[in-house]
Design a protein around this motif. Sequence first.
Motif, mmCIF file in Angstrom:
data_model
loop_
_atom_site.group_PDB
_atom_site.id
_atom_site.type_symbol
_atom_site.label_atom_id
_atom_site.label_comp_id
_atom_site.label_asym_id
_atom_site.label_seq_id
_atom_site.Cartn_x
_atom_site.Cartn_y
_atom_site.Cartn_z
ATOM 1 N N GLU A 196 0.095 9.751 -5.467
ATOM 2 C CA GLU A 196 0.023 8.364 -5.916
ATOM 3 C C GLU A 196 1.361 7.646 -5.767
ATOM 4 O O GLU A 196 1.406 6.429 -5.639
ATOM 5 C CB GLU A 196 -0.430 8.302 -7.385
ATOM 6 C CG GLU A 196 -1.882 8.681 -7.613
ATOM 7 C CD GLU A 196 -2.084 10.192 -7.659
ATOM 8 O OE1 GLU A 196 -1.082 10.945 -7.544
ATOM 9 O OE2 GLU A 196 -3.247 10.628 -7.806
ATOM 10 N N ARG A 214 3.455 8.183 -3.287
ATOM 11 C CA ARG A 214 3.847 8.420 -1.886
ATOM 12 C C ARG A 214 4.714 9.672 -1.761
ATOM 13 O O ARG A 214 5.734 9.684 -1.070
ATOM 14 C CB ARG A 214 4.535 7.195 -1.296
ATOM 15 C CG ARG A 214 3.591 6.012 -1.146
ATOM 16 C CD ARG A 214 4.288 4.790 -0.607
ATOM 17 N NE ARG A 214 3.344 3.696 -0.427
ATOM 18 C CZ ARG A 214 2.702 3.415 0.709
ATOM 19 N NH1 ARG A 214 2.917 4.174 1.774
ATOM 20 N NH2 ARG A 214 1.852 2.407 0.787
ATOM 21 N N ARG A 266 -2.310 4.728 -4.235
ATOM 22 C CA ARG A 266 -0.889 5.077 -4.132
ATOM 23 C C ARG A 266 -0.060 3.802 -4.105
ATOM 24 O O ARG A 266 -0.549 2.733 -3.726
ATOM 25 C CB ARG A 266 -0.618 5.940 -2.893
ATOM 26 C CG ARG A 266 -0.896 5.261 -1.554
ATOM 27 C CD ARG A 266 -0.520 6.188 -0.416
ATOM 28 N NE ARG A 266 -0.560 5.503 0.875
ATOM 29 C CZ ARG A 266 -0.040 5.976 1.991
ATOM 30 N NH1 ARG A 266 0.563 7.151 1.978
ATOM 31 N NH2 ARG A 266 -0.112 5.295 3.127
#
Length: 318
Positions: A197, A199, A283
Amino acid sequence: RGSDSRLTGGGVAPRQRVARRAMHCIFDVAVTLDSEYEKMMAEYLQAAHVQEVVDILLELDNTSSRHYSIAISLHDVLDWDGARGAWLGTFLVHEPSRALPLFEEAIRAVQRSVMAAHEDGHFMSVKPSVHARLYRLPHCTELRKLNVSSLRADDSNCLIQVPGTVIRTGQLKMLQLSREYECAKCKFRHTVRAELEERHQMSLPAECTASGGTGKPCGGTKFELVDGSEECHDYQEVRIQEQVHRLLVGSIPRSITLLLQDDLIDACKPGDDITVVGTLRKRWRPLSRGNRPDAELAIDALHVHVHNDEVGSARVSR
């Protein structure tokens, strides 16, 4: 299309706009122990995929960096062994993040049992990096999406299947999924995992929470990276958009990012028509003062099927 009766228990099919979380389930899949599910998965593999397990065992490369996979049709799972298959298939649909690691452990267990009983067992080796690749989801609107526009935020962390056309493929990268840090004060090792989420950012703990048997947290705030503790995987991002022949006149095609790992990298190229099965994830980039949050939906892919050869053969047959 209506919801698959094996998952919903029959009744009136929900409309397209109904949220995924409202999908009714006749099984309480949360009450069954992981060990029971893993046993069911191993029995299913023995009944339906033993030859694929043998082929994997006979492969020469058994290093952890070489990844192998078995494609698991969810339709076949649901049709296997009556109510047990329906229970197992429902578990895979409703709790994929819990179920898939168990399936991978079941594949490793079946490898060991098959190798022990096989006449060519001395030529075989257990492969540690194996994956269960789900495909052919049941025909219900909560699972099979007509296009990218059908995806909603309510589908987050749920299993979905969607078609699309690849418009861009990113470079192959080495992704660190976890690494260990040692507390400089008490020497306890903390495992830090990358958050999809965020990255795949990794955040150190604010302080050491190890008690060391004293019942009182260590409280250390200095950590050192443990050399060689990194868990790395091949990684690639791919962009797909809605297929042109599925668009209404005047519509603008929407697109979404696919996240590919391990044996799925380089599974498709720009221009390919594909069907992807995966979990829909949210994300965002790290928050910073004065900037707007940058959030998006992405599909953490479990299976990618390229349709180019099928289209070509259909044209030739005409």
